[in-house]
Every structure is written in structure tokens, then in C-alpha cells.
Motif scaffolding. Structure first.
Motif, PDB file in Angstrom:
ATOM      1  N   LEU A 124      38.779  22.064   9.028  1.00 37.57           N
ATOM      2  CA  LEU A 124      40.196  21.697   9.142  1.00 37.57           C
ATOM      3  C   LEU A 124      41.116  22.849   8.764  1.00 37.57           C
ATOM      4  O   LEU A 124      40.910  23.507   7.741  1.00 37.57           O
ATOM      5  CB  LEU A 124      40.519  20.503   8.248  1.00 37.57           C
ATOM      6  CG  LEU A 124      39.853  19.176   8.580  1.00 37.57           C
ATOM      7  CD1 LEU A 124      40.260  18.123   7.567  1.00 37.57           C
ATOM      8  CD2 LEU A 124      40.179  18.736   9.997  1.00 37.57           C
ATOM      9  N   GLU A 125      42.126  23.065   9.590  1.00 36.27           N
ATOM     10  CA  GLU A 125      43.242  23.913   9.207  1.00 36.27           C
ATOM     11  C   GLU A 125      44.112  23.052   8.288  1.00 36.27           C
ATOM     12  O   GLU A 125      44.316  21.853   8.555  1.00 36.27           O
ATOM     13  CB  GLU A 125      44.043  24.344  10.446  1.00 36.27           C
ATOM     14  CG  GLU A 125      43.211  24.828  11.614  1.00 36.27           C
ATOM     15  CD  GLU A 125      42.587  26.188  11.397  1.00 36.27           C
ATOM     16  OE1 GLU A 125      41.861  26.651  12.282  1.00 36.27           O
ATOM     17  OE2 GLU A 125      42.825  26.806  10.348  1.00 36.27           O
ATOM     18  N   MET A 126      44.626  23.637   7.226  1.00 34.17           N
ATOM     19  CA  MET A 126      45.283  22.823   6.204  1.00 34.17           C
ATOM     20  C   MET A 126      46.684  23.344   5.889  1.00 34.17           C
ATOM     21  O   MET A 126      47.000  24.526   6.120  1.00 34.17           O
ATOM     22  CB  MET A 126      44.451  22.830   4.912  1.00 34.17           C
ATOM     23  CG  MET A 126      43.060  22.243   5.048  1.00 34.17           C
ATOM     24  SD  MET A 126      43.071  20.461   5.352  1.00 34.17           S
ATOM     25  CE  MET A 126      43.799  19.859   3.824  1.00 34.17           C
ATOM     26  N   GLY A 127      47.508  22.457   5.344  1.00 29.06           N
ATOM     27  CA  GLY A 127      48.846  22.883   4.982  1.00 29.06           C
ATOM     28  C   GLY A 127      49.478  21.972   3.955  1.00 29.06           C
ATOM     29  O   GLY A 127      48.960  20.904   3.636  1.00 29.06           O
ATOM     30  N   TRP A 128      50.591  22.435   3.432  1.00 30.78           N
ATOM     31  CA  TRP A 128      51.431  21.652   2.533  1.00 30.78           C
ATOM     32  C   TRP A 128      52.830  21.535   3.133  1.00 30.78           C
ATOM     33  O   TRP A 128      53.369  22.520   3.662  1.00 30.78           O
ATOM     34  CB  TRP A 128      51.548  22.328   1.165  1.00 30.78           C
ATOM     35  CG  TRP A 128      50.309  22.271   0.340  1.00 30.78           C
ATOM     36  CD1 TRP A 128      49.347  23.233   0.215  1.00 30.78           C
ATOM     37  CD2 TRP A 128      49.897  21.191  -0.511  1.00 30.78           C
ATOM     38  NE1 TRP A 128      48.360  22.815  -0.640  1.00 30.78           N
ATOM     39  CE2 TRP A 128      48.675  21.572  -1.108  1.00 30.78           C
ATOM     40  CE3 TRP A 128      50.432  19.942  -0.831  1.00 30.78           C
ATOM     41  CZ2 TRP A 128      47.976  20.743  -2.003  1.00 30.78           C
ATOM     42  CZ3 TRP A 128      49.744  19.130  -1.719  1.00 30.78           C
ATOM     43  CH2 TRP A 128      48.541  19.532  -2.281  1.00 30.78           C
ATOM     44  N   TYR A 129      53.376  20.334   3.010  1.00 30.37           N
ATOM     45  CA  TYR A 129      54.762  20.064   3.362  1.00 30.37           C
ATOM     46  C   TYR A 129      55.436  19.456   2.145  1.00 30.37           C
ATOM     47  O   TYR A 129      54.769  18.995   1.209  1.00 30.37           O
ATOM     48  CB  TYR A 129      54.839  19.076   4.539  1.00 30.37           C
ATOM     49  CG  TYR A 129      54.654  19.704   5.889  1.00 30.37           C
ATOM     50  CD1 TYR A 129      53.395  20.106   6.320  1.00 30.37           C
ATOM     51  CD2 TYR A 129      55.737  19.900   6.741  1.00 30.37           C
ATOM     52  CE1 TYR A 129      53.226  20.697   7.573  1.00 30.37           C
ATOM     53  CE2 TYR A 129      55.577  20.479   7.989  1.00 30.37           C
ATOM     54  CZ  TYR A 129      54.323  20.872   8.394  1.00 30.37           C
ATOM     55  OH  TYR A 129      54.163  21.453   9.638  1.00 30.37           O
ATOM     56  N   ARG A 130      56.753  19.415   2.165  1.00 25.33           N
ATOM     57  CA  ARG A 130      57.493  18.738   1.107  1.00 25.33           C
ATOM     58  C   ARG A 130      58.740  18.063   1.691  1.00 25.33           C
ATOM     59  O   ARG A 130      59.265  18.508   2.711  1.00 25.33           O
ATOM     60  CB  ARG A 130      57.891  19.710   0.002  1.00 25.33           C
ATOM     61  CG  ARG A 130      58.919  20.767   0.401  1.00 25.33           C
ATOM     62  CD  ARG A 130      59.140  21.740  -0.743  1.00 25.33           C
ATOM     63  NE  ARG A 130      60.151  22.761  -0.412  1.00 25.33           N
ATOM     64  CZ  ARG A 130      60.446  23.781  -1.199  1.00 25.33           C
ATOM     65  NH1 ARG A 130      59.811  23.943  -2.367  1.00 25.33           N
ATOM     66  NH2 ARG A 130      61.380  24.645  -0.828  1.00 25.33           N
ATOM     67  N   GLN A 131      59.159  17.005   1.004  1.00 26.64           N
ATOM     68  CA  GLN A 131      60.359  16.290   1.415  1.00 26.64           C
ATOM     69  C   GLN A 131      61.284  16.152   0.216  1.00 26.64           C
ATOM     70  O   GLN A 131      61.034  15.307  -0.667  1.00 26.64           O
ATOM     71  CB  GLN A 131      60.032  14.922   2.001  1.00 26.64           C
ATOM     72  CG  GLN A 131      61.240  14.221   2.570  1.00 26.64           C
ATOM     73  CD  GLN A 131      60.882  13.022   3.421  1.00 26.64           C
ATOM     74  OE1 GLN A 131      59.790  12.479   3.331  1.00 26.64           O
ATOM     75  NE2 GLN A 131      61.809  12.602   4.265  1.00 26.64           N
ATOM     76  N   PRO A 132      62.328  16.970   0.147  1.00 30.55           N
ATOM     77  CA  PRO A 132      63.307  16.843  -0.939  1.00 30.55           C
ATOM     78  C   PRO A 132      64.061  15.532  -0.806  1.00 30.55           C
ATOM     79  O   PRO A 132      64.156  14.967   0.305  1.00 30.55           O
ATOM     80  CB  PRO A 132      64.232  18.045  -0.731  1.00 30.55           C
ATOM     81  CG  PRO A 132      63.465  18.994   0.127  1.00 30.55           C
ATOM     82  CD  PRO A 132      62.617  18.131   1.004  1.00 30.55           C
ATOM     83  N   PRO A 133      64.624  15.040  -1.886  1.00 22.25           N
ATOM     84  CA  PRO A 133      65.347  13.772  -1.820  1.00 22.25           C
ATOM     85  C   PRO A 133      66.503  13.833  -0.822  1.00 22.25           C
ATOM     86  O   PRO A 133      67.308  14.759  -0.846  1.00 22.25           O
ATOM     87  CB  PRO A 133      65.841  13.566  -3.254  1.00 22.25           C
ATOM     88  CG  PRO A 133      65.628  14.862  -3.953  1.00 22.25           C
ATOM     89  CD  PRO A 133      64.585  15.611  -3.235  1.00 22.25           C
ATOM     90  N   GLY A 134      66.546  12.843   0.061  1.00 23.80           N
ATOM     91  CA  GLY A 134      67.614  12.757   1.043  1.00 23.80           C
ATOM     92  C   GLY A 134      67.529  13.748   2.181  1.00 23.80           C
ATOM     93  O   GLY A 134      68.466  13.849   2.984  1.00 23.80           O
ATOM     94  N   GLN A 135      66.413  14.482   2.275  1.00 19.87           N
ATOM     95  CA  GLN A 135      66.277  15.489   3.319  1.00 19.87           C
ATOM     96  C   GLN A 135      65.027  15.236   4.151  1.00 19.87           C
ATOM     97  O   GLN A 135      64.192  14.405   3.817  1.00 19.87           O
ATOM     98  CB  GLN A 135      66.213  16.881   2.696  1.00 19.87           C
ATOM     99  CG  GLN A 135      67.441  17.270   1.897  1.00 19.87           C
ATOM    100  CD  GLN A 135      67.345  18.664   1.341  1.00 19.87           C
ATOM    101  OE1 GLN A 135      66.875  19.589   2.018  1.00 19.87           O
ATOM    102  NE2 GLN A 135      67.804  18.857   0.112  1.00 19.87           N
ATOM    103  N   GLN A 136      64.915  15.991   5.248  1.00 14.34           N
ATOM    104  CA  GLN A 136      63.735  15.870   6.098  1.00 14.34           C
ATOM    105  C   GLN A 136      62.572  16.640   5.488  1.00 14.34           C
ATOM    106  O   GLN A 136      62.745  17.554   4.687  1.00 14.34           O
ATOM    107  CB  GLN A 136      64.047  16.417   7.491  1.00 14.34           C
ATOM    108  CG  GLN A 136      65.029  15.563   8.286  1.00 14.34           C
ATOM    109  CD  GLN A 136      65.161  16.012   9.725  1.00 14.34           C
ATOM    110  OE1 GLN A 136      64.956  17.174  10.045  1.00 14.34           O
ATOM    111  NE2 GLN A 136      65.486  15.086  10.605  1.00 14.34           N
TER     112      GLN A 136
END
Length: 122
Positions: free
Chosen positions: A32-44
Motif C-alpha cells: 500500500l501507498e500510504m498517507g496522512w491527511y488532516r481536517q482542521p475545525p470548520g475546514q476541509q
């Protein structure tokens, strides 16, 4: 059943460090190719970092030089070492994976974790 389980989130002071983990089960992690994402409050949700099956890492400009993505194929685990944390890093952090690298970069990965909260505040 494929599972992506993140851990390591919490409350940290500005300038502090935190390491997130993502344990993968039910599939062949090393493929698997892997990654991290994040979602700040009130944002995409936004892309943070990605790592190929061969270990090549790429980062968003906002975290370059402060965050390090790595993987342990023997332990089926993805990591995100975060340092010099700032309040703008506050977000729910998600790990993601897919056999196809561009899907990880385009947020169209097959697999996602449930997220772990990181709060940077004094």
C-alpha cells in the motif's frame, strides 16, 4: 476486514512534539501507498504527507521540515512524527492507503482510518 487504526493524538503545547501511529490489518501493508491527511475545525480535509511502498516521502509545504512520515512494513504501521507544533496544526488526523499512489495524493484512497484528534494549545 481491512482496518486502519490511528492513535497517538492528544493535547500538546505550542512548540511541542507528538507521534501518530496507524496500525493496518486485514491487507498486505507493504503493498500500500500510504498517507496522512488532516481536517482542521470548520475546514476541509487537507493532505499532509505521503510515503510510497519504497519509502519515498513527500510533504505539504505547511509541514515540511517539521513533520516526518515513515513506515514499518514488518509491524504494519505508519507513523507521523510531528515537531514544532503550532495551533494551526490542530486537526483530526487521518491515515489512508491505496495500492495506487496518485489516489493517496488525490484523496481518493480505498482505505481510511477513523481519525485521531491533535490539539495544540497552551
Amino acid at each position: 476486514q481491512v482496518q486502519f487504526v490511528e492513535s497517538g493524538g492528544g493535547l500538546v503545547q505550542p512548540g511541542g512534539s507528538l507521534t501518530l501511529s496507524c496500525v493496518v490489518s486485514g491487507t498486505t501493508f507493504r503493498t500500500l501507498e500510504m498517507g496522512w491527511y488532516r481536517q482542521p475545525p470548520g475546514q476541509q480535509r487537507e493532505w499532509v504527507a505521503a510515503i510510497t511502498t519504497g519509502g519515498t516521502a513527500t510533504y505539504a509545504d505547511s509541514v515540511k521540515g517539521r513533520f516526518t512520515i515513515s513506515r514499518d512494513n514488518a509491524g504494519n504501521t505508519l507513523y507521523l512524527q510531528m515537531s514544532s507544533l503550532q495551533p494551526q496544526d490542530t486537526a483530526v488526523y487521518y491515515c489512508t492507503g491505496d495500492p495506487v499512489y496518485y489516489r493517496v495524493l488525490q484523496e481518493t484512497s480505498r482505505y481510511w482510518g477513523q481519525g485521531t484528534q491533535v490539539t495544540v494549545s497552551s
